[in-house]
Design a protein around this motif. Structure first.
Motif, PDB file in Angstrom:
ATOM      1  N   LYS A  42       0.827  -1.213   0.000  1.00 43.55           N
ATOM      2  CA  LYS A  42       0.000   0.000   0.000  1.00 43.55           C
ATOM      3  C   LYS A  42       0.859   1.261   0.000  1.00 43.55           C
ATOM      4  O   LYS A  42       0.517   2.274  -0.621  1.00 43.55           O
ATOM      5  CB  LYS A  42      -0.940  -0.017   1.200  1.00 43.55           C
ATOM      6  CG  LYS A  42      -2.025  -1.085   1.096  1.00 43.55           C
ATOM      7  CD  LYS A  42      -3.003  -1.014   2.264  1.00 43.55           C
ATOM      8  CE  LYS A  42      -4.105  -2.048   2.097  1.00 43.55           C
ATOM      9  NZ  LYS A  42      -5.095  -1.997   3.211  1.00 43.55           N
ATOM     10  N   LEU A  43       1.984   1.198   0.698  1.00 40.34           N
ATOM     11  CA  LEU A  43       2.876   2.359   0.714  1.00 40.34           C
ATOM     12  C   LEU A  43       3.468   2.643  -0.664  1.00 40.34           C
ATOM     13  O   LEU A  43       3.649   3.801  -1.056  1.00 40.34           O
ATOM     14  CB  LEU A  43       4.014   2.123   1.720  1.00 40.34           C
ATOM     15  CG  LEU A  43       3.749   2.439   3.193  1.00 40.34           C
ATOM     16  CD1 LEU A  43       4.946   2.027   4.027  1.00 40.34           C
ATOM     17  CD2 LEU A  43       3.462   3.928   3.382  1.00 40.34           C
ATOM     18  N   LEU A  44       3.764   1.592  -1.421  1.00 38.64           N
ATOM     19  CA  LEU A  44       4.420   1.747  -2.714  1.00 38.64           C
ATOM     20  C   LEU A  44       3.441   1.976  -3.856  1.00 38.64           C
ATOM     21  O   LEU A  44       3.840   2.409  -4.950  1.00 38.64           O
ATOM     22  CB  LEU A  44       5.276   0.510  -3.016  1.00 38.64           C
ATOM     23  CG  LEU A  44       6.469   0.271  -2.077  1.00 38.64           C
ATOM     24  CD1 LEU A  44       7.124  -1.067  -2.377  1.00 38.64           C
ATOM     25  CD2 LEU A  44       7.484   1.395  -2.210  1.00 38.64           C
ATOM     26  N   ALA A  45       2.168   1.637  -3.622  1.00 42.88           N
ATOM     27  CA  ALA A  45       1.165   1.729  -4.686  1.00 42.88           C
ATOM     28  C   ALA A  45       1.078   3.115  -5.322  1.00 42.88           C
ATOM     29  O   ALA A  45       1.001   3.237  -6.557  1.00 42.88           O
ATOM     30  CB  ALA A  45      -0.200   1.287  -4.156  1.00 42.88           C
ATOM     31  N   PRO A  46       1.067   4.197  -4.563  1.00 43.43           N
ATOM     32  CA  PRO A  46       0.982   5.531  -5.187  1.00 43.43           C
ATOM     33  C   PRO A  46       2.130   5.833  -6.146  1.00 43.43           C
ATOM     34  O   PRO A  46       1.991   6.666  -7.046  1.00 43.43           O
ATOM     35  CB  PRO A  46       1.007   6.483  -3.989  1.00 43.43           C
ATOM     36  CG  PRO A  46       0.545   5.670  -2.834  1.00 43.43           C
ATOM     37  CD  PRO A  46       1.050   4.294  -3.093  1.00 43.43           C
ATOM     38  N   PHE A  47       3.253   5.164  -5.959  1.00 43.72           N
ATOM     39  CA  PHE A  47       4.412   5.396  -6.832  1.00 43.72           C
ATOM     40  C   PHE A  47       4.498   4.371  -7.952  1.00 43.72           C
ATOM     41  O   PHE A  47       5.444   4.380  -8.739  1.00 43.72           O
ATOM     42  CB  PHE A  47       5.702   5.353  -6.008  1.00 43.72           C
ATOM     43  CG  PHE A  47       5.707   6.308  -4.848  1.00 43.72           C
ATOM     44  CD1 PHE A  47       5.991   7.649  -5.037  1.00 43.72           C
ATOM     45  CD2 PHE A  47       5.403   5.858  -3.563  1.00 43.72           C
ATOM     46  CE1 PHE A  47       5.997   8.529  -3.969  1.00 43.72           C
ATOM     47  CE2 PHE A  47       5.402   6.732  -2.493  1.00 43.72           C
ATOM     48  CZ  PHE A  47       5.693   8.074  -2.694  1.00 43.72           C
ATOM     49  N   ASN A  48       3.500   3.460  -7.990  1.00 46.58           N
ATOM     50  CA  ASN A  48       3.454   2.408  -9.011  1.00 46.58           C
ATOM     51  C   ASN A  48       4.706   1.523  -8.972  1.00 46.58           C
ATOM     52  O   ASN A  48       5.225   1.096  -9.998  1.00 46.58           O
ATOM     53  CB  ASN A  48       3.290   3.016 -10.405  1.00 46.58           C
ATOM     54  CG  ASN A  48       2.829   1.977 -11.426  1.00 46.58           C
ATOM     55  OD1 ASN A  48       2.166   0.988 -11.071  1.00 46.58           O
ATOM     56  ND2 ASN A  48       3.191   2.183 -12.684  1.00 46.58           N
ATOM     57  N   LEU A  49       5.188   1.276  -7.755  1.00 44.09           N
ATOM     58  CA  LEU A  49       6.377   0.440  -7.579  1.00 44.09           C
ATOM     59  C   LEU A  49       5.979  -0.919  -7.020  1.00 44.09           C
ATOM     60  O   LEU A  49       5.171  -0.996  -6.090  1.00 44.09           O
ATOM     61  CB  LEU A  49       7.369   1.116  -6.625  1.00 44.09           C
ATOM     62  CG  LEU A  49       8.006   2.414  -7.116  1.00 44.09           C
ATOM     63  CD1 LEU A  49       8.904   2.998  -6.039  1.00 44.09           C
ATOM     64  CD2 LEU A  49       8.791   2.189  -8.406  1.00 44.09           C
TER      65      LEU A  49
END
Length: 732
Positions: free
Chosen positions: A289-296
């Motif tokens: 969830k933490l990485l989702a906004p960065f599409n990583l």
């Protein structure tokens, strides 16, 4: 230039092959080949991984980085993973090749940096360089229009058809349609996902590679995956994350790393895997969830965080009885376990600073630990020493004066090297059966041996102490003489170990090292132990013939003539010392090495590397431990590492249950048989055997005679399966 090119190609290629095995914490070349083949199920990803790993090794070589690390695959496996990801994400093109080359340099720099940072803390860098490289490359390449995204992630069937045609597509559909439980399919896909391959075939190939590499690692991979799978079901998480995502292989790699690679595998590491897997699952969900906004993608982040955090956490333990860190890494859980069991069985005494008996000759323990008279409470871990005659009397008749007692005025010595921190002298010796309660300990000396280890010798004779406070002592240096001062009704030596420098400090339960326990004419060698009440103990008396025979100093050569049946051959060993001051034999013919240790009282073979068909290996087994003293009918008993005795099939079966139960066992026995003490032609004969057992049943035995003559080791005769090997030695 030609030589440089050949070395560059050889070094880079060797590291390339090993980098595939490193992905699963292995150094097995066969496993590496299978993993490499599995990576080419998707040829684009496989080729990209291969190229990036090779470029990484070439750059490392050109920058003169550690060649051994290049060969082992240490520098390349993160580059391999990064290349697999790029090949999984994009179709092959000139632009992708440029990104692969630039990414190789980036990944190598990150690898070296994290190896230095985490290595200084004795922590592994794992796949952190891969993670950072992928995230940086993914963020940067999103703006590169020249790169062609790979359709694998969206149109799986179209991609498979384009790569391998109708036959490959049918094979894929056949495997996917097999009536295999979903949990098993997801397990295989999770294995393949390490290589960015999301079908059953690569996962099956990797599973076979794991079985070849390590049965323990394979079982741990199943335990870790099953725990994570069941946890997902219990908490109601999306199973598609396991089937099509990366979280599944995090459970597998973490289980292998903590269950049997960085820790010695045992029942507790298996329990640890079950307990820590839910933590890995939570880390995975949270960081996704933490990485989702960065599409990583999350990739191996939970694996890296959980393993590094837990290993660092272990460093702060005050005790390490159950979860034992692997100090010497053999890149195999089985080798780590078997070597540990052998080392702890043979060299448990090495864990302690060695404290010897503080007296010469054979002495009686008149009061041991938890004694009936004064060794109680905080002072229970101590020994009193005295001497007795054949009638068990401690004195000559009439026994009314201290001088009548056999031990009175006899010398005592430093039990180990150290510094004198306290001396009490001038206290008058008591008359017999009188005690001085005011000066309880009498004349005493306290010696510091290490930061928290002190020895104290008490009830010494007034005016006989030969040392002063602050003086540095060698082991065996004269301290003083036994008296009858303090709370001492009759002459004896009080000896104790403690953690503080004060006279009167509470005692420490700590073993004594390398002594002989005697009962009549029977003798027993104790490598590490606690002498008991009425036990007769002595320091070993070094035999000059045995001492000279095993005085192997660097620069010496041993030439052996070896006869087996009608065949005769020779071996020559030279003795060297390495940078760590470890002494070893090296046989150039078989390229074999044997490390040994000799402290002047005891000779021990430590580790062997090389050809087990060489005579050096036979010597390693037969002279595994030799006390450099001769006591008639003395027997030494020790363990032999099972990898040296049993064949691969037996070890293969043992591997599956080794963390829980050892049904294979092998023991070393050495008997002190004959000593001809004629001055002109002294000789000693030792008879030994190595006995192998399966489930406690004795099935095989190797017998050997070791002969010593004319100041040297003369001959070793080995009898096994009706064959006889005779080896005669000449020392140069």
């Amino acid at each position: 230039m030609i030589r440089l090119s050949k070395d560059l190609l050889s070094t880079s290629s060797t590291g390339l092959a090993n980098s595939y095995a490193q992905l699963f914490l292995s150094a097995n070349p066969v496993a590496g080949i299978l993993i490499g083949l599995a990576s080419f199920t998707d040829p684009i990803a496989g080729l990209a991984g291969l190229l990036m790993a090779f470029f990484t090794n070439v750059i490392a070589y050109l920058f003169h980085l550690d060649k051994e690390k290049i060969k082992s695959g240490t520098f390349a496996f993160n580059g391999l993973l990064t290349g697999l990801f790029l090949g999984y994400s994009y179709n092959i093109s000139y632009y992708l090749l440029l990104i692969i080359f630039a990414g190789s340099f980036l990944c190598l720099m990150l690898t070296v940096v994290f190896d230095g940072i985490l290595g200084a803390k004795k922590l592994p860098f794992l796949s952190i360089p891969f993670l950072l490289s992928v995230w940086i490359l993914k963020l940067s390449t999103e703006g590169f229009n020249s790169l062609d995204p790979n359709s694998t992630q969206i149109f799986v069937f179209n991609h498979i058809y384009r790569v391998g045609g109708e036959n490959l597509l049918k094979s894929y559909e056949f495997l996917e349609g097999l009536p295999i439980p979903l949990m098993v399919k997801v397990y295989f896909k999770s294995l393949g996902a390490v290589l960015f391959q999301f079908s059953l075939l690569p996962g099956i190939l990797v599973a076979i590679a794991l079985v070849i590499h390590s049965r323990i690692a394979f079982s741990l991979s199943i335990i870790g995956f099953l725990t994570g799978y069941i946890f997902y079901i219990i908490i109601g998480a999306n199973l598609n994350d396991l089937n099509y995502g990366f979280i599944g292989f995090n459970f597998i790699l973490s289980a292998m790393a903590l269950g049997g690679f960085f820790l010695i595998p045992n029942v507790w590491t298996y329990i640890l895997v079950i307990l820590i897997t839910p933590v890995i699952a939570i880390l995975g969900v949270g960081f996704e969830k933490l990485l989702a906004p960065f599409n990583l993608p999350i990739l191996s982040l939970p694996f890296n965080i959980s393993v590094i955090l837990f290993l660092y956490f272990l460093f702060f333990r005050l005790k390490s009885e159950k979860l034992i860190l692997t100090l010497v890494q053999f890149a195999s859980p089985e080798k780590n376990l078997y070597r540990y069991l052998n080392q702890i069985g043979r060299f448990a005494n090495e864990l302690y600073f060695k404290i010897s008996l503080p007296v010469l000759g054979t002495w009686r323990i008149s009061q041991g630990h938890t004694g009936e008279i004064t060794h109680k409470g905080e002072w229970q871990y101590a020994w009193d020493f005295d001497l007795i005659d054949e009638e068990s009397r401690t004195y000559r008749l009439p026994g009314f004066a201290p001088e009548d007692f056999y031990c009175f005025n006899l010398p005592v010595f430093a039990a180990a090297a150290g510094q004198v921190v306290k001396v009490i002298d001038g206290i008058k010796d008591n008359d017999i059966n009188k005690v001085n309660l005011k000066d309880n300990w009498g004349n005493s000396v306290v010696i510091q041996h290490s930061q928290f280890l002190f020895s104290k010798l008490s009830h010494l004779k007034s005016g006989t102490i030969k040392v002063y406070e602050g003086e540095w002592l060698a082991k065996g240096q004269l301290i003083g003489h036994i008296g009858n001062s303090g709370r001492s009704p009759e002459p004896h030596l009080h000896f104790q170990l403690q953690t503080t420098p004060h006279v009167g400090s509470k005692t420490l339960n700590y073993p004594l090292s390398t002594y002989i326990s005697s009962e009549g004419k029977e003798h027993q060698f104790i490598q590490s132990g606690v002498p008991q009440l009425n036990e007769q103990v002595s320091n070993p008396i070094v035999n000059s013939l045995l001492w000279e025979s095993f005085n192997f100093t660097p620069g010496k050569k041993l030439k052996w003539t070896i006869k087996k049946g009608s065949n005769t051959l020779t071996e020559t060993w030279e003795i060297y010392t390495d940078a760590y001051n470890q002494t070893y034999f090296y046989d150039a013919k078989s390229k074999s090495t044997l490390f040994f240790y000799n402290n002047g009282n005891l000779y021990e073979n430590r580790t062997f590397y090389g050809d087990k068909k060489s005579y050096l290996f036979s010597f390693y087994l037969c002279t595994q431990q030799v006390l450099l003293s001769f006591y008639k009918d003395l027997q030494l008993t020790n363990q032999v590492e099972i990898t040296h005795i049993f064949n691969w099939a037996e070890r293969f079966l043992q591997d599956w249950v080794a963390p829980f139960y050892m049904f294979l066992q092998s023991d070393f026995h050495l008997n002190y048989t004959h000593f001809d003490n004629d001055i002109s032609d002294s000789s000693i004969l030792l008879k030994g055997s190595i006995k192998s057992k399966r489930f406690g049943i004795h099935l095989a035995e190797k017998e050997f005679d070791i002969k010593f003559e004319k100041h040297q080791l003369h001959q070793i005769i080995i009898k096994e399966n009706k064959s006889i090997l005779e080896a005669t030695c000449i020392v140069e």
